[in-house]
Design an enzyme around this catalytic site. Structure first.
Site, PDB file in Angstrom:
ATOM      1  N   ASN A   1     -45.479   6.570 -55.854  1.00 53.12           N
ATOM      2  CA  ASN A   1     -45.004   5.691 -54.800  1.00 53.12           C
ATOM      3  C   ASN A   1     -45.479   6.127 -53.421  1.00 53.12           C
ATOM      4  O   ASN A   1     -45.367   7.290 -53.038  1.00 53.12           O
ATOM      5  CB  ASN A   1     -43.488   5.535 -54.856  1.00 53.12           C
ATOM      6  CG  ASN A   1     -42.766   6.575 -54.033  1.00 53.12           C
ATOM      7  OD1 ASN A   1     -42.863   6.572 -52.811  1.00 53.12           O
ATOM      8  ND2 ASN A   1     -42.081   7.453 -54.696  1.00 53.12           N
TER       9      ASN A   1
ATOM     10  N   TYR B   1     -35.530   0.812 -65.409  1.00 54.53           N
ATOM     11  CA  TYR B   1     -36.951   0.507 -65.265  1.00 54.53           C
ATOM     12  C   TYR B   1     -37.237  -0.890 -65.801  1.00 54.53           C
ATOM     13  O   TYR B   1     -38.019  -1.640 -65.230  1.00 54.53           O
ATOM     14  CB  TYR B   1     -37.790   1.546 -66.010  1.00 54.53           C
ATOM     15  CG  TYR B   1     -37.675   2.917 -65.387  1.00 54.53           C
ATOM     16  CD1 TYR B   1     -38.473   3.267 -64.296  1.00 54.53           C
ATOM     17  CD2 TYR B   1     -36.743   3.834 -65.847  1.00 54.53           C
ATOM     18  CE1 TYR B   1     -38.347   4.513 -63.700  1.00 54.53           C
ATOM     19  CE2 TYR B   1     -36.620   5.083 -65.257  1.00 54.53           C
ATOM     20  CZ  TYR B   1     -37.418   5.416 -64.177  1.00 54.53           C
ATOM     21  OH  TYR B   1     -37.281   6.634 -63.587  1.00 54.53           O
TER      22      TYR B   1
ATOM     23  N   GLU C   1     -24.284  10.171 -54.258  1.00 52.75           N
ATOM     24  CA  GLU C   1     -24.041   8.783 -53.885  1.00 52.75           C
ATOM     25  C   GLU C   1     -22.881   8.175 -54.661  1.00 52.75           C
ATOM     26  O   GLU C   1     -22.580   6.999 -54.538  1.00 52.75           O
ATOM     27  CB  GLU C   1     -25.315   7.958 -54.111  1.00 52.75           C
ATOM     28  CG  GLU C   1     -26.447   8.435 -53.201  1.00 52.75           C
ATOM     29  CD  GLU C   1     -27.639   7.498 -53.259  1.00 52.75           C
ATOM     30  OE1 GLU C   1     -27.642   6.574 -54.085  1.00 52.75           O
ATOM     31  OE2 GLU C   1     -28.563   7.716 -52.464  1.00 52.75           O
TER      32      GLU C   1
ATOM     33  N   CYS D   1     -36.183   5.857 -55.366  1.00 50.54           N
ATOM     34  CA  CYS D   1     -36.520   5.806 -56.793  1.00 50.54           C
ATOM     35  C   CYS D   1     -35.552   6.603 -57.656  1.00 50.54           C
ATOM     36  O   CYS D   1     -35.623   6.554 -58.862  1.00 50.54           O
ATOM     37  CB  CYS D   1     -37.962   6.252 -57.027  1.00 50.54           C
ATOM     38  SG  CYS D   1     -38.593   7.478 -55.915  1.00 50.54           S
ATOM     39  N   HIS D   2     -34.638   7.335 -57.021  1.00 49.83           N
ATOM     40  CA  HIS D   2     -33.676   8.093 -57.808  1.00 49.83           C
ATOM     41  C   HIS D   2     -32.572   7.166 -58.321  1.00 49.83           C
ATOM     42  O   HIS D   2     -31.745   7.568 -59.117  1.00 49.83           O
ATOM     43  CB  HIS D   2     -33.080   9.204 -56.945  1.00 49.83           C
ATOM     44  CG  HIS D   2     -32.413   8.719 -55.718  1.00 49.83           C
ATOM     45  ND1 HIS D   2     -33.113   8.421 -54.565  1.00 49.83           N
ATOM     46  CD2 HIS D   2     -31.117   8.448 -55.471  1.00 49.83           C
ATOM     47  CE1 HIS D   2     -32.217   8.001 -53.665  1.00 49.83           C
ATOM     48  NE2 HIS D   2     -31.027   7.995 -54.175  1.00 49.83           N
TER      49      HIS D   2
END
Length: 99
Positions: free
Chosen positions: A45, A22, A80, A53-54
């Site tokens: 968002n 952040y 991912e 945003c993850h």
DNA sequence: CCTCAGGCTTGCC
DNA sequence: TGGCAAGCCTGAG
């Protein structure tokens, strides 16, 4: 351009398998200490589909929060290629993306 | 490891 | 228009 616009554009620069914090994201858009501002924007968002945003975590290496649930965020990240254990990012320094 | 106060934007009144 | 509270945080104590 709105802050949110800048924020998600920066966020889109983060490739799959990599993450950012952040604080870093805040600086990237011109805020020195706007971590909470970023969190607010992510939480509300306007483009939940195109904004990954993850891929944003806390500077301490923990997952942080997520509008749809931390476990969801955790799963998406592991899918991912980002390994997570006990709510913490493994090899954070190695996965961090520098703008 | 837990608590506390700081700093930034947005949204509702 | 102006003020206040809250939010996916952070670093120091």
């Amino acid at each position: 351009m709105n802050l949110q616009q800048k924020v998600y554009k920066k966020l889109l620069q983060v490739p799959k398998g990599q993450i950012t914090t952040y604080g870093e994201l805040a600086k990237a858009v011109g805020l020195k200490n706007g971590q909470r501002a970023i969190g607010k924007i992510m939480n509300k968002n306007p483009y939940p589909v195109i904004i990954p945003c993850h891929r944003v975590v806390m500077s301490t290496g923990k997952i942080g929060g997520y509008a749809y649930g931390e476990h969801v965020k955790t799963k998406m990240l592991s899918d991912e290629g980002v390994k997570i254990e006990n709510g913490k990012i493994l090899e954070l320094e190695n996965k961090l993306y520098r703008f």
